[in-house]
Design a protein around this motif. Structure first.
Motif, mmCIF file in Angstrom:
data_model
loop_
_atom_site.group_PDB
_atom_site.id
_atom_site.type_symbol
_atom_site.label_atom_id
_atom_site.label_comp_id
_atom_site.label_asym_id
_atom_site.label_seq_id
_atom_site.Cartn_x
_atom_site.Cartn_y
_atom_site.Cartn_z
ATOM 1 N N ILE B 329 0.849 -1.189 0.000
ATOM 2 C CA ILE B 329 0.000 0.000 0.000
ATOM 3 C C ILE B 329 0.885 1.240 0.000
ATOM 4 C CG2 ILE B 329 -1.776 1.268 1.271
ATOM 5 C CD1 ILE B 329 -2.745 -1.420 2.340
ATOM 6 N N GLY B 330 0.763 2.043 -1.018
ATOM 7 C CA GLY B 330 1.584 3.254 -1.157
ATOM 8 C C GLY B 330 1.207 4.315 -0.129
ATOM 9 N N ASP B 331 2.009 5.379 -0.064
ATOM 10 C CA ASP B 331 1.830 6.434 0.944
ATOM 11 C C ASP B 331 0.479 7.143 0.794
ATOM 12 O OD1 ASP B 331 4.368 5.727 1.586
ATOM 13 O OD2 ASP B 331 5.335 7.540 0.829
ATOM 14 N N ASN B 332 0.021 7.734 1.867
ATOM 15 C CA ASN B 332 -1.164 8.620 1.906
ATOM 16 C C ASN B 332 -2.441 7.971 1.387
ATOM 17 O OD1 ASN B 332 0.741 10.659 2.586
ATOM 18 N ND2 ASN B 332 1.139 10.930 0.408
ATOM 19 N N THR B 333 -2.576 6.674 1.565
ATOM 20 C CA THR B 333 -3.768 5.986 1.055
ATOM 21 C C THR B 333 -4.784 5.826 2.177
ATOM 22 O OG1 THR B 333 -2.557 4.883 -0.673
ATOM 23 C CG2 THR B 333 -4.539 3.791 0.077
ATOM 24 N N TYR B 334 -6.065 5.920 1.817
ATOM 25 C CA TYR B 334 -7.133 5.768 2.805
ATOM 26 C C TYR B 334 -7.987 4.558 2.431
ATOM 27 C CZ TYR B 334 -10.914 6.965 5.981
ATOM 28 O OH TYR B 334 -11.832 6.922 6.994
ATOM 29 N N ILE B 335 -8.110 3.601 3.334
ATOM 30 C CA ILE B 335 -8.894 2.396 3.055
ATOM 31 C C ILE B 335 -9.851 2.160 4.219
ATOM 32 C CG2 ILE B 335 -8.790 -0.105 2.721
ATOM 33 C CD1 ILE B 335 -6.082 0.272 1.385
ATOM 34 N N GLU B 336 -11.136 2.058 3.927
ATOM 35 C CA GLU B 336 -12.107 1.806 4.996
ATOM 36 C C GLU B 336 -13.172 0.835 4.515
ATOM 37 O OE1 GLU B 336 -13.760 5.318 6.751
ATOM 38 O OE2 GLU B 336 -14.907 4.182 8.228
ATOM 39 N N ASN B 337 -13.538 -0.120 5.377
ATOM 40 C CA ASN B 337 -14.563 -1.125 5.052
ATOM 41 C C ASN B 337 -14.267 -1.863 3.754
ATOM 42 O OD1 ASN B 337 -16.067 -0.481 7.336
ATOM 43 N ND2 ASN B 337 -17.129 1.155 6.246
ATOM 44 N N CYS B 338 -13.035 -2.311 3.607
ATOM 45 C CA CYS B 338 -12.648 -2.998 2.375
ATOM 46 C C CYS B 338 -12.010 -4.344 2.680
ATOM 47 C CB CYS B 338 -11.616 -2.178 1.609
ATOM 48 S SG CYS B 338 -12.281 -0.716 0.850
ATOM 49 N N ILE B 339 -12.024 -5.223 1.674
ATOM 50 C CA ILE B 339 -11.158 -6.396 1.684
ATOM 51 C C ILE B 339 -10.218 -6.205 0.508
ATOM 52 C CG2 ILE B 339 -11.021 -8.889 1.430
ATOM 53 C CD1 ILE B 339 -13.882 -9.060 2.499
ATOM 54 N N VAL B 340 -8.937 -6.109 0.758
ATOM 55 C CA VAL B 340 -7.983 -5.897 -0.329
ATOM 56 C C VAL B 340 -7.404 -7.257 -0.713
ATOM 57 C CG1 VAL B 340 -5.878 -4.735 -1.051
ATOM 58 C CG2 VAL B 340 -7.457 -3.575 0.481
ATOM 59 N N GLU B 341 -7.598 -7.639 -1.960
ATOM 60 C CA GLU B 341 -7.189 -8.957 -2.446
ATOM 61 C C GLU B 341 -5.667 -9.139 -2.342
ATOM 62 O OE1 GLU B 341 -7.374 -11.924 -2.800
ATOM 63 O OE2 GLU B 341 -8.610 -12.372 -4.545
ATOM 64 N N SER B 342 -5.230 -10.386 -2.149
ATOM 65 C CA SER B 342 -3.809 -10.642 -1.923
ATOM 66 C C SER B 342 -2.977 -10.268 -3.139
ATOM 67 C CB SER B 342 -3.592 -12.111 -1.569
ATOM 68 O OG SER B 342 -4.016 -12.922 -2.618
ATOM 69 N N ARG B 343 -1.736 -9.943 -2.875
ATOM 70 C CA ARG B 343 -0.746 -9.540 -3.883
ATOM 71 C C ARG B 343 -1.115 -8.283 -4.664
ATOM 72 N NH1 ARG B 343 1.539 -14.099 -2.541
ATOM 73 N NH2 ARG B 343 -0.103 -15.622 -2.507
ATOM 74 N N ASP B 344 -2.086 -7.528 -4.150
ATOM 75 C CA ASP B 344 -2.424 -6.256 -4.786
ATOM 76 C C ASP B 344 -1.331 -5.226 -4.537
ATOM 77 O OD1 ASP B 344 -4.793 -7.094 -5.745
ATOM 78 O OD2 ASP B 344 -6.024 -5.633 -4.681
ATOM 79 N N THR B 345 -1.268 -4.272 -5.420
ATOM 80 C CA THR B 345 -0.431 -3.104 -5.189
ATOM 81 C C THR B 345 -1.337 -1.890 -5.254
ATOM 82 O OG1 THR B 345 1.410 -4.213 -6.226
ATOM 83 C CG2 THR B 345 1.575 -1.832 -5.986
ATOM 84 N N ILE B 346 -1.454 -1.185 -4.146
ATOM 85 C CA ILE B 346 -2.330 -0.020 -4.075
ATOM 86 C C ILE B 346 -1.456 1.209 -4.258
ATOM 87 C CG2 ILE B 346 -3.959 1.239 -2.625
ATOM 88 C CD1 ILE B 346 -4.976 -1.528 -3.282
ATOM 89 N N ARG B 347 -1.800 2.032 -5.245
ATOM 90 C CA ARG B 347 -0.996 3.227 -5.520
ATOM 91 C C ARG B 347 -1.080 4.228 -4.380
ATOM 92 N NH1 ARG B 347 -2.536 3.358 -11.279
ATOM 93 N NH2 ARG B 347 -0.875 2.237 -12.336
ATOM 94 N N ALA B 348 -0.067 5.073 -4.308
ATOM 95 C CA ALA B 348 -0.058 6.127 -3.304
ATOM 96 C C ALA B 348 -1.193 7.106 -3.582
ATOM 97 C CB ALA B 348 1.282 6.849 -3.334
ATOM 98 N N ASN B 349 -1.628 7.820 -2.540
ATOM 99 C CA ASN B 349 -2.634 8.895 -2.646
ATOM 100 C C ASN B 349 -3.965 8.411 -3.211
ATOM 101 O OD1 ASN B 349 -0.496 10.713 -1.930
ATOM 102 N ND2 ASN B 349 0.163 10.578 -4.064
ATOM 103 N N THR B 350 -4.381 7.199 -2.904
ATOM 104 C CA THR B 350 -5.668 6.721 -3.396
ATOM 105 C C THR B 350 -6.600 6.511 -2.211
ATOM 106 O OG1 THR B 350 -4.754 4.504 -3.381
ATOM 107 C CG2 THR B 350 -4.836 5.610 -5.495
ATOM 108 N N CYS B 351 -7.866 6.280 -2.523
ATOM 109 C CA CYS B 351 -8.872 6.177 -1.473
ATOM 110 C C CYS B 351 -9.878 5.092 -1.852
ATOM 111 C CB CYS B 351 -9.563 7.541 -1.347
ATOM 112 S SG CYS B 351 -10.853 7.553 -0.123
#
Lengths: 419, 371
Positions: B329-351
């Protein structure tokens, strides 16, 4: 190449930490034991036949290593063998020195009849590819290769240093020289051609306390055998004293640690008994820490290494400390700069690291640098204050703490428990 | 133990939404360090069932990888062991598993060649602890033909399970599979005990009639002829076959009682991954969360389950979410009430924000630039 891993030493400078376990079995870095680094280096270097020589308090080592499953050393041919001293028809002696221990297991080596034998210690923290060292050994057509590490010139007088020529062939050895002429310190890691090792061990079999550094290497040097210095440049830490043990644990916490356990390459393996995730409660505060599996943190943890299955109660505070596996810290207890071994039960509202830095009265050389050291399976009652440069071991109760305090510099070892 | 085990792990459900794209439900990661099937096979191992077959079909890659060595569950033995039966084409069969009964029937030699008198059948998507010896004792005691392990649900929808009615002696008098409206909240957990010879006989019979489902075609059709008894399981039981129940089951592990029940005695085993302990860097805050090994945390985490080897960047906020294995998970990311699938790459500054009653499943296949 087969490896012979010397794991029989007590490591007496680790004080109460090694009163009941051999130094290679002491916990390190939240989930590992010190011997894991040498064993993992072996398998990662493609060395799949390892003899582990044990002598001092081997129970923990034996159960940890087992048949070598965590390191993939459970093999049809080779794998890991534990080699304790044993009774022979003509004699029954303990291992009296490093080379003597290897000599007593000459049959083990003869059975595998390798081309090369790697001699290792089980008490250092490092990642090293022994195969690269072996290539160096072969390229130089060496009889013996000694792994060396450059140390600062001003500290070289604490080590055994080697003086190589321009081709890295060793010309001279100096043991703790007052005026060192080289800064290449021996790491206690050797590759021998098997015939050379065999011949030297048999020639010196009657030498008392036969030691590699003191007897075997000088003997081979005298015989004009080709001894080369392999220079290793990487993280290498001797965790022989409480302070260096504490320091190298603390170094793991750095943002990008010099010794990085999180790299994909060169994994360190260990036997994990505890696998659930750690739980950090709503009231906990954790900052700058590494925390092992299955730990439950309800208090505050700063700048510390916390082992697997540790419980830290609500309102407790742990700073600059090492807490090993399955230890429990009661609510409200404050722990500063301490090393607390495995399975210790600490009561509530106690205080570790109280008062001034009076040197330890019994072993000022061991219990120093303001550390509080607690031996495994100890019990610390509620509300006591423990000073600096102290050691505690055994099931202690309130009577052991006059005025509820163990002042700085004192040692509290409950006989009978500590044996 | 006088029984062999069968774990049905071939299942898939569209109620798992995107999570089922990657793997069978039994291979879903659970509680930070485990996978669904660990619970069923650990229970079998702890009940001293020495021989266990896992029947797989739907996307078994992840499951096969997890079960690649049987030693973690103590099945690496000369006597018995762990068998994985994927569907295969043989000289007299060219079908996939057409149902649970067919799956077992296609591996009838496993039953025929065993000598243990009983069979324990379990599903791979149940999260529970159970001593199968107790069920077997009960089965023998009641002189039952089949024993179904049942659970009284509280406040949960019963209609996605087999709904049971029992008489005063706990004999099952009615059995409805996934009814539109459930008449009771007593459900089947998908765990059965049956005599091996009887199972062979029933399977052969239904095969002749071209019936392939164990519940519909064997249990329900036989409920008036055979003595089918219910064994009530006390203690925690949950089935993870929908996104909602998967999310809730994981969150249950934030509860100390649930954790103590499963973890305290170390009786649930899993494949060991050799990851270093989790690292909490400066600037990270973790509240009421589970963190598995190999994680590096720099951000804020609350009421969440962080699975193995997750990296959370600086200044991130993760709330009320499940982050599966090896997510970056990149910097400044906001995640709430989620299931993030394995081996994902979440970009910085996303929500990414889901709803409290509608959890968002995040699947992001961004390129990862390894540091």
């Amino acid at each position: 190449m087969i490896a012979m891993l010397l794991a029989g030493g007590q490591g007496s400078r680790l004080g109460v930490l090694t009163s009941r376990v051999a130094k290679p079995a002491v916990a390190f870095g939240g989930k590992y034991r010190i011997i894991d680094f040498a064993l993992s280096n072996c398998i990662n270097s493609g060395v799949d036949t390892v003899g582990v020589l044990t002598q001092y308090q081997p129970l923990r080592l034996n159960t940890h290593i087992g048949i070598g499953i965590p390191w993939d050393l459970d093999r049809n041919h080779g794998g890991v063998s534990i080699l304790p001293p044993y009774e022979k028809s003509t004699s029954s002696e303990w291992y009296t020195g490093t080379a003597n221990a290897i000599y007593q297991n000459i049959e083990f080596m003869e059975y595998y009849n390798p081309e090369y034998v790697l001699i290792l210690g089980g008490d250092h923290i490092y990642k090293m590819d022994y195969e690269v060292m072996l290539d160096f050994h072969k390229n130089n057509k060496a009889d013996i290769t000694i792994a060396t590490i450059p140390v600062p010139m001003e500290e070289a007088h604490r080590f055994g240093v080697v003086i190589p020529d321009e081709n890295k062939r060793i010309m001279e050895f100096e043991e703790k020289p007052a005026n060192p002429r080289s800064n290449l310190a021996s790491m206690g890691i050797y590759i021998f051609r098997w015939e050379v090792l065999r011949e030297a061990l048999i020639a010196l079999k009657d030498q008392k306390s036969c030691d590699f550094g003191k007897h075997i290497i000088p003997y081979c040097h005298e015989k004009q055998q080709r001894i080369f210095a392999y220079e290793y440049n990487g993280y290498w830490k001797d965790v022989g004293t409480l302070h260096s043990y504490w320091e190298s644990n603390m170094e793991l916490i750095d943002l990008i640690p010099e010794f990085n356990l999180y790299e994909e390459f060169w994994k360190i393996y260990t036997k994990s008994d505890i696998i659930p995730p750690q739980y950090i409660s709503a009231d906990a505060k954790v900052n700058r820490a590494i925390i092992g599996e299955g730990a439950e943190i309800h208090g505050e943890v700063y700048n510390s290494v916390i082992g697997s299955g540790v419980y830290i109660g609500p309102g407790a505070k742990v700073c600059d400390s090492i807490i090993m596996n399955s230890t429990s810290i009661g609510a409200g207890t404050q722990v500063y700069k301490s090393i607390i071994a495995e399975g210790v039960n600490v009561g509530e509202n106690a205080f570790f690291g109280w008062g001034d830095e009076t040197p330890n009265k019994v072993h000022p050389d061991i219990y120093a640098c303001g550390l509080v050291t607690v031996g495994e399976n100890s019990v610390i009652p509620d509300g006591v204050k423990i000073g600096k440069n102290t050691a505690v071991s055994g099931k202690t109760s309130h009577e052991d703490y006059p005025n509820g305090e163990l002042v700085s510099g004192e040692t509290l070892i409950k006989a009978g428990d500590a044996r | 133990m006088r029984a062999i085990g069968i774990v049905l792990a071939g299942g898939n459900s569209n109620r798992m939404r995107e999570l089922s794209n990657k793997r069978a439900i039994a291979a879903m990661p659970v509680a930070g360090s485990y996978r669904g099937i660990d619970f069923a096979i650990s229970n079998m191992s702890n009940s001293h069932i020495q021989k266990v077959a896992v029947l797989t079909q739907y996307n078994a890659r992840s499951l096969n990888e997890h079960l690649s060595s049987s030693k973690w569950w103590d099945f690496g033995r000369k006597q018995g062991g762990l068998y994985i039966f994927n569907p295969t084409i043989t000289s007299d069969n060219g079908f996939w598993y057409r149902g649970t009964a067919d799956a077992i029937y296609q591996n009838l030699t496993y039953l025929r060649n065993s000598h243990e008198p009983y069979v324990v059948i379990a599903s791979g998507d149940g999260i529970y602890k159970l001593d199968f010896n107790k069920v077997l004792e009960y089965h023998i005691d009641k002189k039952a033909d089949i024993t179904v392990v049942m659970k009284q649900l509280e406040g949960e929808e019963a209609n996605r399970f087999g709904v049971l009615k029992v008489d005063g002696d706990n004999r099952i008098i009615d059995f409805e599979e996934k009814p539109i409206v459930a008449s009771t909240s007593l459900v089947s957990t998908g765990i059965y005990v049956i005599r091996r010879r009887l199972l062979i006989e029933l399977l052969e019979q239904s095969q002749q009639e071209e019936r392939y489902d164990f519940v519909k075609d064997i249990l329900i059709r036989n409920k008036n002829i055979r003595k089918i008894y219910g064994y009530t399981m006390d203690g925690y039981w949950s089935n993870i076959a929908t996104v909602e129940s998967y999310f809730k089951t994981n969150m249950d592990f934030l509860n100390k009682d649930v954790r103590d029940y499963f973890f305290r005695d170390g009786s649930i085993y899993s494949k060991v991954d050799d990851l270093p302990p989790a690292k909490h860097n400066p600037g990270s805050t973790v509240k009421n969360s589970l963190v598995a090994s190999g994680c590096i945390l720099n951000g804020y985490v609350e009421n969440s389950i962080i699975f193995k080897k997750v990296y959370i960047g600086n200044n991130c906020t993760i709330k009320n979410s499940i982050i599966l294995n090896d997510v970056h998970i990149g910097d400044n990311t906001y995640i709430e009430n989620c299931i993030v699938e394995s081996r994902d790459t979440i970009r910085a500054n996303t929500c990414y924000v889901g709803e409290n009653d509608k959890i968002k499943v995040v699947v992001e296949k961004n390129e990862r630039y390894v540091l």
